[in-house]
Design an enzyme around this catalytic site. Structure first.
Site, PDB file in Angstrom:
ATOM      1  N   LYS A 173       0.689  -1.091  -0.046  1.00  0.00           N
ATOM      2  CA  LYS A 173       0.080   0.049  -0.120  1.00  0.00           C
ATOM      3  C   LYS A 173       0.841   1.188  -0.011  1.00  0.00           C
ATOM      4  CE  LYS A 173      -0.758   1.765   3.820  1.00  0.00           C
ATOM      5  NZ  LYS A 173      -1.146   2.199   5.367  1.00  0.00           N
TER       6      LYS A 173
ATOM      7  N   ASP B  25      -7.623   1.758  -0.222  1.00  0.00           N
ATOM      8  CA  ASP B  25      -6.657   2.846  -0.040  1.00  0.00           C
ATOM      9  C   ASP B  25      -6.149   3.397  -1.541  1.00  0.00           C
ATOM     10  OD1 ASP B  25      -6.783   3.142   2.689  1.00  0.00           O
ATOM     11  OD2 ASP B  25      -4.805   2.910   3.251  1.00  0.00           O
TER      12      ASP B  25
ATOM     13  N   ASN C  97     -10.257   6.604   4.438  1.00  0.00           N
ATOM     14  CA  ASN C  97      -9.514   6.790   5.511  1.00  0.00           C
ATOM     15  C   ASN C  97      -7.931   6.368   5.212  1.00  0.00           C
ATOM     16  OD1 ASN C  97      -8.555   7.036   8.394  1.00  0.00           O
ATOM     17  ND2 ASN C  97      -9.502   4.994   8.905  1.00  0.00           N
TER      18      ASN C  97
ATOM     19  N   SER D 197       3.347  11.424  13.157  1.00  0.00           N
ATOM     20  CA  SER D 197       3.155  10.724  11.867  1.00  0.00           C
ATOM     21  C   SER D 197       4.437  11.308  11.199  1.00  0.00           C
ATOM     22  CB  SER D 197       1.878  10.862  11.246  1.00  0.00           C
ATOM     23  OG  SER D 197       1.988  10.319   9.969  1.00  0.00           O
TER      24      SER D 197
ATOM     25  N   ASP E 288       2.851  -0.782  12.055  1.00  0.00           N
ATOM     26  CA  ASP E 288       1.845  -1.405  11.421  1.00  0.00           C
ATOM     27  C   ASP E 288       2.021  -3.208  11.618  1.00  0.00           C
ATOM     28  OD1 ASP E 288       0.879   0.633  10.565  1.00  0.00           O
ATOM     29  OD2 ASP E 288       1.289   0.422   8.284  1.00  0.00           O
TER      30      ASP E 288
ATOM     31  N   LYS F  11      -4.386   5.870  14.564  1.00  0.00           N
ATOM     32  CA  LYS F  11      -4.491   5.327  13.248  1.00  0.00           C
ATOM     33  C   LYS F  11      -5.954   4.902  12.946  1.00  0.00           C
ATOM     34  CE  LYS F  11       0.316   4.254  13.204  1.00  0.00           C
ATOM     35  NZ  LYS F  11       0.899   4.657  11.986  1.00  0.00           N
TER      36      LYS F  11
ATOM     37  N   ARG G 124      -5.597   2.036  18.126  1.00  0.00           N
ATOM     38  CA  ARG G 124      -5.032   0.664  18.276  1.00  0.00           C
ATOM     39  C   ARG G 124      -4.471   0.165  19.650  1.00  0.00           C
ATOM     40  NH1 ARG G 124      -2.287   0.498  12.192  1.00  0.00           N
ATOM     41  NH2 ARG G 124      -4.038  -0.100  11.089  1.00  0.00           N
TER      42      ARG G 124
ATOM     43  N   HIS H 297      -8.676  -2.677   9.227  1.00  0.00           N
ATOM     44  CA  HIS H 297      -7.974  -4.086   8.749  1.00  0.00           C
ATOM     45  C   HIS H 297      -7.036  -4.572   9.668  1.00  0.00           C
ATOM     46  CE1 HIS H 297      -4.627  -1.256   6.993  1.00  0.00           C
ATOM     47  NE2 HIS H 297      -5.205  -0.638   7.827  1.00  0.00           N
TER      48      HIS H 297
ATOM     49  N   LYS I 175      -9.241  -2.522   3.036  1.00  0.00           N
ATOM     50  CA  LYS I 175      -8.427  -1.216   3.017  1.00  0.00           C
ATOM     51  C   LYS I 175      -7.153  -1.519   2.363  1.00  0.00           C
ATOM     52  CE  LYS I 175      -7.153   2.699   6.004  1.00  0.00           C
ATOM     53  NZ  LYS I 175      -5.897   3.014   5.862  1.00  0.00           N
TER      54      LYS I 175
HETATM   55  O1  LIG Z   1       3.996   6.456   4.930  1.00  0.00           O
HETATM   56  C1  LIG Z   1       3.441   5.473   5.116  1.00  0.00           C
HETATM   57  O2  LIG Z   1       3.221   4.763   3.903  1.00  0.00           O
HETATM   58  C2  LIG Z   1       2.986   5.100   6.210  1.00  0.00           C
HETATM   59  C3  LIG Z   1       3.377   5.363   7.439  1.00  0.00           C
HETATM   60  C4  LIG Z   1       2.872   4.981   8.975  1.00  0.00           C
HETATM   61  O3  LIG Z   1       2.189   5.977   9.344  1.00  0.00           O
HETATM   62  P1  LIG Z   1       2.653   6.873  10.666  1.00  0.00           P
HETATM   63  O4  LIG Z   1       3.684   7.580   9.969  1.00  0.00           O
HETATM   64  O5  LIG Z   1       1.473   7.780  10.807  1.00  0.00           O
HETATM   65  O6  LIG Z   1       2.932   6.015  11.751  1.00  0.00           O
HETATM   66  C5  LIG Z   1       1.962   3.556   8.660  1.00  0.00           C
HETATM   67  O7  LIG Z   1       1.589   3.262  10.009  1.00  0.00           O
HETATM   68  C6  LIG Z   1       1.081   3.798   7.603  1.00  0.00           C
HETATM   69  O8  LIG Z   1       0.482   2.713   7.369  1.00  0.00           O
HETATM   70  C7  LIG Z   1       2.070   3.776   6.293  1.00  0.00           C
HETATM   71  C1  LIG Z   2      -1.900   3.298   9.554  1.00  0.00           C
HETATM   72  C2  LIG Z   2      -2.224   2.653   8.606  1.00  0.00           C
HETATM   73  O1  LIG Z   2      -2.876   3.324   7.410  1.00  0.00           O
HETATM   74  P1  LIG Z   2      -2.810   4.744   7.000  1.00  0.00           P
HETATM   75  O2  LIG Z   2      -2.052   4.584   5.559  1.00  0.00           O
HETATM   76  O3  LIG Z   2      -4.145   5.067   6.626  1.00  0.00           O
HETATM   77  O4  LIG Z   2      -2.201   5.488   7.939  1.00  0.00           O
HETATM   78  C3  LIG Z   2      -2.251   1.217   8.221  1.00  0.00           C
HETATM   79  O5  LIG Z   2      -2.372   0.762   7.232  1.00  0.00           O
HETATM   80  O6  LIG Z   2      -2.005   0.535   9.224  1.00  0.00           O
END
Ligand SMILES: O=C(O)C1=C[C@@H](OP(=O)(O)O)[C@@H](O)[C@H](O)C1
Ligand SMILES: C=C(OP(=O)(O)O)C(=O)O
Length: 453
Positions: free
Chosen positions: A22, A49, A113, A189, A335, A362, A366, A411, A437
């Protein structure tokens, strides 16, 4: 389907190819859309997504088509002799805009989301022409975006909160932004940092981007930089907290871009190999992966599993002794860390996962959701501000009890609780379809591998 009962499986062995990442898919879609030239994205993930990102880009005038990839070559994988053999490959062809979107008029974009759509698009559209409303699901309106908006506003961006200060939905009146000295707080984040990084090469001037706060989920920033470089952008990492990004650049299509298998999705199968004897081999992610979540396998190894690595595969089997709990700082793999929480039900002693405060921001809170559902299975759980400690019942997995696991539209709650089916009690997952998702076919793939002794 309202619920899905997974009955007891004593053992598991087999091979699974996980769908595309993703995080990589949504970055690749955006970078390809901004690039000069046409990019073929191979091994595309089809999920909620990525659909949100794809729809938004299409509305912005980017042409995205599915291509017939019979005989597709995995040309972006370094070692051609290890080219993956993939059936049912989905590929997209993205005709790049050759710069930022230039839209006349107003557009409302629904981003569900998907953090990986909301944050990068908020950044990119702030510097594009047009007026953009960014909306999403109710939970998206509880996920903070203030640090990113503050950083963009410090460059002169015109962004309004439509409901609550600091949260989507946003109204963005795009305008030319210059660059300069920019600070962003990455303590909630890493996506704020990634979003800015992807925008900055396209600004008129150079930018010095400084990170403030205890930056979380750092490997995702490395992933962003690696992918920007694949699309020919220059980014200099001055030190751990500072980047220099020259302005007036143009992303360039690499031609074909291969989307790795999703390392977070891999975690459920790798844990299954460690708990259910194995070996389980996951194809699509390995030692050459760009994704930080490949380090999930190191945690399994530290707990006692046997792990072997290929360039693009990981194989896990139970070790000689039972899995052992331990204390793990999993800030770098937020994750996949959820999968350690349910793996802990099968380990001796307690497992403490630390430095995961942003689990609360998230798809759901969680930390709270995990503690609540693990307790339903009979575990003793202590929930701290930014940590969780899980102790299985005295009889270990044999002492677990059947539970109906609420999934909170998350998910990963649905997917990581599938592991409870390695206990005799089995498990019922409520609303299993929320896995769409990032991994719509998860439960079918999980059953396949569980049966393939
Ligand atoms: O940059 C990304 O692709 C992601 C960063 C992470 O989020 P955070 O940076 O908010 O922890 C992760 O949890 C999310 O599923 C995907
Ligand atoms: C936190 C997650 O998703 P997002 O990219 O929406 O932040 C996830 O996939 O666990």
């Amino acid at each position: 389907m309202d619920n899905l009962t997974l009955s007891y499986r004593a053992r598991v062995a087999g091979t699974v190819r996980v769908p595309g990442s993703k995080s990589i898919a949504n970055r690749a879609l955006l970078l390809a859309a901004l690039a000069e030239g046409t990019t073929q994205l191979d091994n595309m993930l089809i999920s909620d997504d990525t659909a949100r990102m794809r729809e938004a880009l299409t509305e912005l005038g980017v042409m995205i088509t599915e291509v017939d990839t019979v005989g597709a070559k995995c040309t972006s994988v370094k070692n051609a002799s290890e080219k993956p053999q993939v059936e049912n490959l989905t590929s997209l062809q993205v005709t790049g805009l050759g710069g930022l979107p230039a839209f006349s008029g107003a557009l409302s974009l629904f981003l569900g989301n998907a953090g990986t759509a909301m944050r990068p698009l908020a950044a990119v559209l702030s510097a594009s022409s047009g007026e953009f409303e960014l909306t999403g699901e109710p939970r998206m309106y509880e996920r903070p975006i203030g640090p990113l908006v503050d950083a963009l506003k410090s460059l002169g961006a015109d962004i309004e909160y439509q409901q609550t200060e600091g949260f989507p939905p946003l109204l963005i009146r795009g305008k030319e932004l210059q660059g300069g000295l920019l600070r962003v707080d990455g303590s909630m984040s890493s996506q704020y940092v990634s979003a800015l990084l992807m925008l900055l090469p396209l600004l008129a001037g150079d930018t010095r981007l400084q990170l403030v706060g205890n930056v979380v989920s750092k490997p995702y920033i490395d992933l962003t930089i690696a992918m920007m470089r694949s699309f020919s952008a220059r980014v200099e990492q001055v030190n751990e907290r500072e980047f220099f990004i020259p302005g007036q650049q143009q992303y360039k299509s690499p031609g074909v871009y291969w989307i790795e298998g999703d390392a977070s999705s891999a975690s459920y199968f790798l844990a299954a190999g460690a708990i259910g004897q194995g070996p389980v081999t996951v194809e699509g992610v390995g030692s050459e992966s760009l994704q930080g979540d490949r380090a999930f396998a190191d945690v399994l190894e530290a707990m006692g599993a046997e792990v072997s690595w290929g360039a693009r595969s990981i194989r896990v089997a139970a070790g000689k002794q039972d899995l052992q709990g331990g204390v793990f700082d999993l800030n770098h793999i937020p994750d996949a860390a959820m999968t350690i929480a349910t793996t802990a039900l099968f380990a001796s002693g307690s497992t403490e996962i630390r430095n995961i405060a942003n689990w609360r921001l998230k798809e759901t809170d969680r930390l709270h959701a995990m503690a609540t559902e693990l307790r339903k299975c009979g575990a003793d759980v202590v929930e701290g501000d930014d940590w969780i400690r899980i102790t299985p019942p005295p009889a270990g997995a044999n002492g677990l009890r059947h539970a109906e696991i609420a999934t909170y539209d998350d998910h990963r709650m649905a997917m990581c609780f599938a592991l409870v089916s390695f206990a005799e009690c089995g498990v019922t997952i409520l609303d299993p379809e929320c896995c769409k998702k990032t991994y719509p076919n998860f439960f079918a793939d999980f059953s396949d591998i569980v049966y393939s002794n």
